[in-house]
Design a protein around this motif. Structure first.
Motif, PDB file in Angstrom:
ATOM      1  N   SER A  57       0.815  -1.204   0.089  1.00  0.00           N
ATOM      2  CA  SER A  57       0.071  -0.117   0.012  1.00  0.00           C
ATOM      3  C   SER A  57       0.903   1.074   0.118  1.00  0.00           C
ATOM      4  O   SER A  57       0.614   2.358  -0.578  1.00  0.00           O
ATOM      5  CB  SER A  57      -1.058  -0.153   1.250  1.00  0.00           C
ATOM      6  OG  SER A  57      -2.041  -1.098   1.224  1.00  0.00           O
ATOM      7  N   GLU A 232     -13.612   0.372  -6.376  1.00  0.00           N
ATOM      8  CA  GLU A 232     -12.841   1.390  -6.295  1.00  0.00           C
ATOM      9  C   GLU A 232     -13.090   2.718  -6.938  1.00  0.00           C
ATOM     10  O   GLU A 232     -12.991   3.812  -6.396  1.00  0.00           O
ATOM     11  CB  GLU A 232     -11.319   0.779  -6.121  1.00  0.00           C
ATOM     12  CG  GLU A 232     -11.047  -0.179  -5.305  1.00  0.00           C
ATOM     13  CD  GLU A 232      -9.585  -0.326  -5.294  1.00  0.00           C
ATOM     14  OE1 GLU A 232      -8.689   0.195  -5.743  1.00  0.00           O
ATOM     15  OE2 GLU A 232      -9.147  -1.353  -4.437  1.00  0.00           O
ATOM     16  N   THR A 233     -13.108   2.481  -8.403  1.00  0.00           N
ATOM     17  CA  THR A 233     -13.267   3.592  -9.117  1.00  0.00           C
ATOM     18  C   THR A 233     -13.631   3.167 -10.558  1.00  0.00           C
ATOM     19  O   THR A 233     -13.009   2.576 -11.070  1.00  0.00           O
ATOM     20  CB  THR A 233     -11.908   4.284  -9.331  1.00  0.00           C
ATOM     21  OG1 THR A 233     -12.163   5.357 -10.261  1.00  0.00           O
ATOM     22  CG2 THR A 233     -10.915   3.492  -9.567  1.00  0.00           C
ATOM     23  N   ARG A 275     -18.062   7.991  -0.709  1.00  0.00           N
ATOM     24  CA  ARG A 275     -16.679   7.612  -1.090  1.00  0.00           C
ATOM     25  C   ARG A 275     -15.957   7.038  -0.225  1.00  0.00           C
ATOM     26  O   ARG A 275     -15.038   6.091  -0.310  1.00  0.00           O
ATOM     27  CB  ARG A 275     -16.034   8.697  -1.974  1.00  0.00           C
ATOM     28  CG  ARG A 275     -16.855   9.184  -3.201  1.00  0.00           C
ATOM     29  CD  ARG A 275     -16.071   9.918  -4.235  1.00  0.00           C
ATOM     30  NE  ARG A 275     -17.004  10.252  -5.345  1.00  0.00           N
ATOM     31  CZ  ARG A 275     -16.685   9.473  -6.559  1.00  0.00           C
ATOM     32  NH1 ARG A 275     -15.924   8.549  -6.550  1.00  0.00           N
ATOM     33  NH2 ARG A 275     -17.337   9.994  -7.654  1.00  0.00           N
ATOM     34  N   SER A 276     -15.736   7.695   1.028  1.00  0.00           N
ATOM     35  CA  SER A 276     -15.074   7.279   2.126  1.00  0.00           C
ATOM     36  C   SER A 276     -15.206   5.965   2.638  1.00  0.00           C
ATOM     37  O   SER A 276     -14.315   5.122   3.004  1.00  0.00           O
ATOM     38  CB  SER A 276     -15.025   8.496   3.094  1.00  0.00           C
ATOM     39  OG  SER A 276     -14.496   9.549   2.909  1.00  0.00           O
ATOM     40  N   ASN A 278     -16.808   3.652   1.211  1.00  0.00           N
ATOM     41  CA  ASN A 278     -16.655   2.657   0.215  1.00  0.00           C
ATOM     42  C   ASN A 278     -15.004   2.191   0.334  1.00  0.00           C
ATOM     43  O   ASN A 278     -14.697   1.161  -0.061  1.00  0.00           O
ATOM     44  CB  ASN A 278     -17.052   3.147  -1.251  1.00  0.00           C
ATOM     45  CG  ASN A 278     -17.043   2.069  -2.104  1.00  0.00           C
ATOM     46  OD1 ASN A 278     -17.625   0.831  -1.719  1.00  0.00           O
ATOM     47  ND2 ASN A 278     -16.697   2.322  -3.508  1.00  0.00           N
ATOM     48  N   ARG A 279     -14.321   3.240   0.190  1.00  0.00           N
ATOM     49  CA  ARG A 279     -12.736   2.896   0.482  1.00  0.00           C
ATOM     50  C   ARG A 279     -12.415   2.171   1.511  1.00  0.00           C
ATOM     51  O   ARG A 279     -11.755   1.503   1.644  1.00  0.00           O
ATOM     52  CB  ARG A 279     -12.105   4.167   0.535  1.00  0.00           C
ATOM     53  CG  ARG A 279     -10.718   4.265   0.670  1.00  0.00           C
ATOM     54  CD  ARG A 279      -9.721   5.521   0.223  1.00  0.00           C
ATOM     55  NE  ARG A 279     -10.050   6.377   1.650  1.00  0.00           N
ATOM     56  CZ  ARG A 279     -10.895   7.475   1.699  1.00  0.00           C
ATOM     57  NH1 ARG A 279     -11.480   7.537   0.773  1.00  0.00           N
ATOM     58  NH2 ARG A 279     -10.785   7.912   2.868  1.00  0.00           N
ATOM     59  N   TRP A 280     -13.054   2.361   2.558  1.00  0.00           N
ATOM     60  CA  TRP A 280     -12.863   1.517   3.875  1.00  0.00           C
ATOM     61  C   TRP A 280     -13.256   0.209   3.526  1.00  0.00           C
ATOM     62  O   TRP A 280     -12.791  -0.748   4.150  1.00  0.00           O
ATOM     63  CB  TRP A 280     -13.631   2.259   5.208  1.00  0.00           C
ATOM     64  CG  TRP A 280     -13.196   3.513   5.646  1.00  0.00           C
ATOM     65  CD1 TRP A 280     -11.884   4.143   5.280  1.00  0.00           C
ATOM     66  CD2 TRP A 280     -13.820   4.559   6.306  1.00  0.00           C
ATOM     67  NE1 TRP A 280     -11.589   5.340   5.684  1.00  0.00           N
ATOM     68  CE2 TRP A 280     -12.989   5.663   6.370  1.00  0.00           C
ATOM     69  CE3 TRP A 280     -15.059   4.835   6.712  1.00  0.00           C
ATOM     70  CZ2 TRP A 280     -13.281   7.004   6.676  1.00  0.00           C
ATOM     71  CZ3 TRP A 280     -15.409   5.994   7.131  1.00  0.00           C
ATOM     72  CH2 TRP A 280     -14.739   7.085   7.348  1.00  0.00           C
ATOM     73  N   ASN A 282     -13.612  -1.282   0.878  1.00  0.00           N
ATOM     74  CA  ASN A 282     -12.537  -1.976   0.032  1.00  0.00           C
ATOM     75  C   ASN A 282     -11.234  -2.576   0.757  1.00  0.00           C
ATOM     76  O   ASN A 282     -10.648  -3.642   0.402  1.00  0.00           O
ATOM     77  CB  ASN A 282     -12.164  -1.124  -1.239  1.00  0.00           C
ATOM     78  CG  ASN A 282     -13.479  -0.899  -2.346  1.00  0.00           C
ATOM     79  OD1 ASN A 282     -14.282  -1.722  -2.405  1.00  0.00           O
ATOM     80  ND2 ASN A 282     -13.585   0.390  -2.913  1.00  0.00           N
ATOM     81  N   GLN A 283     -10.952  -1.691   1.654  1.00  0.00           N
ATOM     82  CA  GLN A 283      -9.884  -1.919   2.419  1.00  0.00           C
ATOM     83  C   GLN A 283      -9.925  -3.181   3.132  1.00  0.00           C
ATOM     84  O   GLN A 283      -9.209  -4.281   3.412  1.00  0.00           O
ATOM     85  CB  GLN A 283      -9.148  -0.930   3.234  1.00  0.00           C
ATOM     86  CG  GLN A 283      -8.758   0.179   2.430  1.00  0.00           C
ATOM     87  CD  GLN A 283      -8.635   1.563   3.403  1.00  0.00           C
ATOM     88  OE1 GLN A 283      -8.916   1.551   4.460  1.00  0.00           O
ATOM     89  NE2 GLN A 283      -7.770   2.492   2.933  1.00  0.00           N
TER      90      GLN A 283
END
Length: 387
Positions: A57, A232-233, A275-276, A278-280, A282-283
């Motif tokens: 990462s 992710e995007t 978006r935040s 979703n980012r968490w 995905n992590q």
């Protein structure tokens, strides 16, 4: 083993010596692959750096810091990841590096007109013939088929067993007489999708991923990586054929004098929050994959990104106001808002429909009862179907 700080410094030094925004993309990707930064989690024998997740990462973060592409493909390159997992040594030797360097164009030959969202119901057949398989059938909703070198093909090799067990997975050469591609025009006027007709097409047996009859298992791996990328995007949902990318909504609100509008500010804050989260998510899904298991959380990420893309189109139209009723170069903001709203619908289809993601989330994350499948254990050749 290197410390985090040592890895960070090494990557920064390498980027300072090699990265130039004006560099040819092919040349750049070749350098990234050679350095082991395209796939930092992979083994060195597969062009990786064998780094643990936290340090991998760090590599991606350093690339993002300077705006350099090419890193993190061990998470998002569905073609290369599927090949590494299931391809033979000969097939990996032939295609893995070209895939990482984007020198091989790919498409997905999954969906069919008669199978709907049940990919286990595909009827395209692949029959052994010497060193090849002969493929007959039809695929639909295939992105980038016209220019692809290979298609990742799901085909039925044994109709005498239940539908999930009679499938096999191939890298099908697309440039051959038995492959016909016809574009499907979208409401935006573009043609991202195609229907593909396979008539006596041939694929070498050496291009099979996994064993005969193991296609469903390979497909699930490929879909997981596709959902990671979409979750992710999903830039494709917001990027036009002319290369114009997603609109900066904050800048758009300022230009239209809506940056002090309470409702617009609320909507922008909600999009940022989505978006935040979703980012968490995905992590979290990545952490599960690092432990050696596939993650149903990928479906949650993919569904969330679909919602984000639709919400982006809605908010963009709200900012532009009445101009969103107009289109064409004379009204660029309205034209972009129209595109964002209409084009968002393909993100609800690609990588598995939103409805399929909800089924997966309900059954595998929430523990709800499975939907009944009366044909699950019936030999596929005996399953009733429409002519």
């Amino acid at each position: 083993m290197s410390s985090d700080d040592e890895v960070r410094e090494r990557v920064r030094t390498w980027l300072a010596a090699h990265w130039d925004p004006a560099i040819d993309r092919s040349e750049w990707l070749a350098a990234v692959v050679e350095a082991g930064y395209a796939t930092p989690r992979w083994p060195r024998a597969a062009f990786g750096s064998e780094l643990p997740e936290p340090q991998a990462s760090i590599v991606e973060a350093e690339f993002a810091r300077v705006g350099a592409p090419g890193s993190g493909q061990d998470r998002t390159n569905l073609w290369a990841n599927t090949l590494l997992t299931y391809g033979s040594a000969e097939l990996r030797e032939r295609l893995l590096r070209p895939l990482l360097e984007n020198r091989v164009r790919m498409c997905l030959l999954y969906s069919e007109p008669g199978a709907g969202s049940d990919l286990a119901g595909v009827r395209t057949s692949a029959v052994p013939d010497g060193a090849d398989y002969v493929v007959d059938g039809q695929k639909v909703w295939t992105s980038n088929a016209a220019g692809a070198d290979f298609g990742m093909l799901l085909a039925r090799t044994d109709p005498a067993v239940a539908k999930h067990r009679g499938l096999s997975f191939f890298f099908l050469p697309m440039d051959q007489p038995g492959v016909e591609v016809r574009p499907l025009r979208q409401i935006t006027g573009e043609a991202h999708f195609n229907e593909v007709f396979l008539t006596g097409a041939r694929v070498p047996a050496a291009n099979m991923l996994g064993e005969p009859g193991q296609g469903w298992r390979v497909l699930l791996t490929a879909l997981a990586y596709e959902r990671v990328a979409l979750g992710e995007t999903n830039l494709g949902a917001m990027t036009r054929a002319n290369g114009r990318g997603a609109t900066d909504l904050v800048d758009l609100a300022r230009r239209h004098g809506r940056d002090d509008d309470v409702l617009i500010r609320r909507d922008l804050a909600r999009l940022t929050a989505l978006r935040s989260v979703n980012r968490w998510n995905n992590q979290r899904a990545q952490a599960e994959r690092e432990q050696g298991s596939s993650s149903s959380l990928d479906s949650l990420g993919k569904l969330m990104m679909s919602r984000i893309v639709h919400e982006t189109g809605r908010v963009q139209s709200a900012i532009v106001g009445p101009e969103a009723l107009l289109e064409g170069p004379v009204h660029p903001d309205g034209d972009d808002a129209n595109f964002a709203s209409m084009n968002a619908y393909f993100t609800s289809i690609g990588g598995g429909t939103d409805q399929i993601q909800r089924n997966i989330i309900g059954e595998r994350l929430l523990g709800l009862p499975r939907e009944p499948e009366v044909d699950r254990d019936v030999p596929f050749q005996d399953v009733r179907h429409s002519p």
